[in-house]
Design an enzyme around this catalytic site. Structure first.
Site, mmCIF file in Angstrom:
data_model
loop_
_atom_site.group_PDB
_atom_site.id
_atom_site.type_symbol
_atom_site.label_atom_id
_atom_site.label_comp_id
_atom_site.label_asym_id
_atom_site.label_seq_id
_atom_site.Cartn_x
_atom_site.Cartn_y
_atom_site.Cartn_z
ATOM 1 N N SER A 176 0.837 -1.199 0.000
ATOM 2 C CA SER A 176 0.000 0.000 0.000
ATOM 3 C C SER A 176 0.868 1.244 0.000
ATOM 4 O O SER A 176 1.997 1.237 0.532
ATOM 5 C CB SER A 176 -0.853 -0.024 1.272
ATOM 6 O OG SER A 176 -1.428 1.230 1.517
ATOM 7 N N LYS A 188 2.136 -3.840 6.602
ATOM 8 C CA LYS A 188 2.544 -3.765 5.187
ATOM 9 C C LYS A 188 4.046 -3.496 5.086
ATOM 10 O O LYS A 188 4.761 -4.113 4.282
ATOM 11 C CB LYS A 188 1.745 -2.680 4.449
ATOM 12 C CG LYS A 188 0.265 -2.999 4.298
ATOM 13 C CD LYS A 188 0.039 -4.260 3.457
ATOM 14 C CE LYS A 188 -1.411 -4.666 3.373
ATOM 15 N NZ LYS A 188 -1.612 -6.007 2.792
ATOM 16 N N TYR A 197 -1.993 -1.644 11.056
ATOM 17 C CA TYR A 197 -2.241 -2.154 9.699
ATOM 18 C C TYR A 197 -1.119 -1.722 8.755
ATOM 19 O O TYR A 197 -0.523 -2.538 8.046
ATOM 20 C CB TYR A 197 -3.605 -1.664 9.175
ATOM 21 C CG TYR A 197 -3.676 -1.645 7.676
ATOM 22 C CD1 TYR A 197 -3.861 -2.825 6.958
ATOM 23 C CD2 TYR A 197 -3.507 -0.457 6.967
ATOM 24 C CE1 TYR A 197 -3.871 -2.809 5.572
ATOM 25 C CE2 TYR A 197 -3.523 -0.437 5.585
ATOM 26 C CZ TYR A 197 -3.703 -1.609 4.889
ATOM 27 O OH TYR A 197 -3.697 -1.588 3.521
HETATM 28 C C1 UD1 Z 1 -6.653 3.834 3.967
HETATM 29 C C2 UD1 Z 1 -5.262 3.368 4.274
HETATM 30 C C3 UD1 Z 1 -4.718 2.581 3.121
HETATM 31 C C4 UD1 Z 1 -5.631 1.435 2.834
HETATM 32 C C5 UD1 Z 1 -7.009 1.984 2.519
HETATM 33 C C6 UD1 Z 1 -7.975 0.854 2.242
HETATM 34 C C7 UD1 Z 1 -3.705 4.689 5.611
HETATM 35 C C8 UD1 Z 1 -2.992 5.985 5.753
HETATM 36 N N1 UD1 Z 1 -4.442 4.552 4.522
HETATM 37 O O1 UD1 Z 1 -6.554 4.797 2.930
HETATM 38 O O2 UD1 Z 1 -3.452 2.088 3.411
HETATM 39 O O3 UD1 Z 1 -5.121 0.694 1.761
HETATM 40 O O4 UD1 Z 1 -7.471 2.759 3.631
HETATM 41 O O5 UD1 Z 1 -8.311 0.155 3.379
HETATM 42 O O6 UD1 Z 1 -3.586 3.836 6.436
HETATM 43 N N2 UD1 Z 1 -12.982 10.259 3.972
HETATM 44 C C9 UD1 Z 1 -14.012 11.103 4.324
HETATM 45 N N3 UD1 Z 1 -15.155 10.555 4.850
HETATM 46 C C10 UD1 Z 1 -15.301 9.197 5.021
HETATM 47 C C11 UD1 Z 1 -14.240 8.337 4.647
HETATM 48 C C12 UD1 Z 1 -13.086 8.910 4.133
HETATM 49 O O7 UD1 Z 1 -13.917 12.334 4.189
HETATM 50 O O8 UD1 Z 1 -16.348 8.769 5.512
HETATM 51 C C13 UD1 Z 1 -11.756 10.842 3.379
HETATM 52 C C14 UD1 Z 1 -10.492 10.568 4.183
HETATM 53 O O9 UD1 Z 1 -10.271 11.592 5.118
HETATM 54 C C15 UD1 Z 1 -9.447 10.540 3.075
HETATM 55 C C16 UD1 Z 1 -10.177 10.027 1.846
HETATM 56 O O10 UD1 Z 1 -11.569 10.211 2.128
HETATM 57 O O11 UD1 Z 1 -9.021 11.841 2.804
HETATM 58 C C17 UD1 Z 1 -9.920 8.563 1.573
HETATM 59 O O12 UD1 Z 1 -10.139 7.816 2.766
HETATM 60 P P1 UD1 Z 1 -10.193 6.214 2.768
HETATM 61 O O13 UD1 Z 1 -11.085 5.748 1.681
HETATM 62 O O14 UD1 Z 1 -10.512 5.785 4.155
HETATM 63 O O15 UD1 Z 1 -8.722 5.770 2.364
HETATM 64 P P2 UD1 Z 1 -7.301 6.182 2.993
HETATM 65 O O16 UD1 Z 1 -7.432 6.629 4.398
HETATM 66 O O17 UD1 Z 1 -6.652 7.100 2.024
#
Ligand code: UD1
Length: 338
Positions: free
Chosen positions: A126, A155, A151
């Site tokens: 990742s 990785k 997690y």
């Molecule tokens: C995370 C993990 C990544 C993992 C992926 C899939 C980290 C830093 N990142 O990615 O390694 O492969 O999950 O499990 O550990 N967001 C919102 N509202 C929500 C959900 C998300 O605003 O309800 C925003 C988050 O703040 C972020 C973006 O959407 O900016 C993406 O979030 P998310 O889909 O959870 O993925 P990552 O955190 O990037």
């Protein structure tokens, strides 16, 4: 015809990869403990590809069962190792479960590979290994940073275990694929992401909010140092991602002069903010997403997107789907569930 063992093959990225492996002519054996998927996914893969893959319900840290699978005259040529726990928050509450589950399964496979003459392992890593990179877009030479969660640490440690084992002089190779943010679903809507309980990731939550299953999507922060204040990620279509595994496997099995461990970023090369993604979804589907800005989420990095030129040049792979089509596929999948 080469035989590939796909661990976690009924999961989100695993199932899409099995379909693409079958399309490319590989024979697939899936091992999955169904901890985060159902056996119905195996039938759905069969409906897409016309061939139900061979499936064993097992935990790949179970050495006895795995020895049986390798030894059954199966002649496994390569492994793609997806099976792992992947919920960032859960890993903070249950670190030992994450270390035990994610590392034991990998080490069991690495121990058995030489005994059964397996030629290589493709590993699901990742972009989390980069933390908040100093330079964007981030390429494979960027340093890894202290992991934000157990997690993420599994990785990083897994990458190190693979490197150390290969350096010890074993006869197999490895390709480590660092995914950016996989989203979307197969165009058939037979397979897609099936989150357990409340989705933690952006797109499954967004599509559930759009479908009225959730009251509203919470946008975690609009005070980041980005053009619109929301976080930036590199969202990669899951079918594009799956196809990268097929070319990686081909290279690992066929290439004689390649390095014994190779690392590839798999992303689109384009950063998209949370607010841009919501807007693109609304334009692509005509569906309004109820959302509200709220506080930052602990552990989120501000922005990251991939330099995937190495994968483009060496694997001859690139992300092809547009964000619009990818979000439409996620919506079609969501609609198929309700
Ligand atoms: C995370 C993990 C990544 C993992 C992926 C899939 C980290 C830093 N990142 O990615 O390694 O492969 O999950 O499990 O550990 N967001 C919102 N509202 C929500 C959900 C998300 O605003 O309800 C925003 C988050 O703040 C972020 C973006 O959407 O900016 C993406 O979030 P998310 O889909 O959870 O993925 P990552 O955190 O990037």
């Amino acid at each position: 015809m080469s035989k590939i063992l796909v661990t976690g093959g009924s999961g989100y990225i695993g199932s899409h990869t099995v379909v693409e492996l079958q399309r490319a002519g590989y024979e697939v054996i899936i091992v999955d403990n169904l901890s985060n998927s159902t056996v119905g996914v195996i039938d759905r893969i069969g409906r897409i590809s016309g061939k139900r893959p061979f499936f064993v319900k097992a935990d790949c840290s179970d050495r006895g069962v795995m020895r049986d699978i390798f030894g059954r005259g199966n002649g496994i040529d390569g492994i793609i190792h997806f099976a792992a726990s992947k919920a960032v928050n859960e890993s903070i509450d249950k670190p030992l479960h994450y270390y035990r589950n994610n590392l034991d399964s990998l080490m069991t496979l690495l121990e058995l590979m030489p005994e059964f003459g397996v030629k290589g392992i493709v590993f699901s890593s990742s972009c989390t290994v980069y933390g908040q990179p100093d330079l964007l877009p981030v390429d494979e030479s960027a340093p890894t940073k202290v992991a934000e969660s157990p997690y993420g640490n599994t990785k990083q440690i897994s990458e190190e275990i693979i490197r150390d084992v290969i350096n010890s002089g074993v006869s197999f190779k490895s390709i480590i694929l660092r995914y950016f943010n996989p989203i979307g679903a197969h165009p058939s809507a037979e397979i897609g992401e099936l989150p357990n309980g409340t989705p933690q990731n952006l797109v499954p939550f967004l599509t559930q909010a759009a479908a009225g299953i959730r009251e509203e999507l919470l946008v975690f922060g609009n005070d980041y140092n980005t053009p619109d204040g929301s976080c930036i990620r590199d969202y990669i279509n899951v079918v594009d991602l799956a196809k990268a595994h097929v070319v990686a496997m081909h290279r690992m099995l066929e290439c004689l002069e390649c390095d014994s461990v190779e690392y590839y970023n798999l992303g689109t090369g384009k950063g998209v903010s949370v607010l841009e993604l919501i807007d693109t979804f609304e334009r692509a589907t005509g569906i309004r997403v109820p959302y509200r800005i709220t506080a930052r989420r602990a552990g989120d990095i501000e922005q990251i997107w991939a330099d995937s030129r190495y994968a483009n040049e060496v694997l001859g792979w690139r992300a092809e789907e547009t964000l619009e089509d990818t979000l439409r596929s996620a919506w079609k999948w969501q609609q198929s569930l309700v």
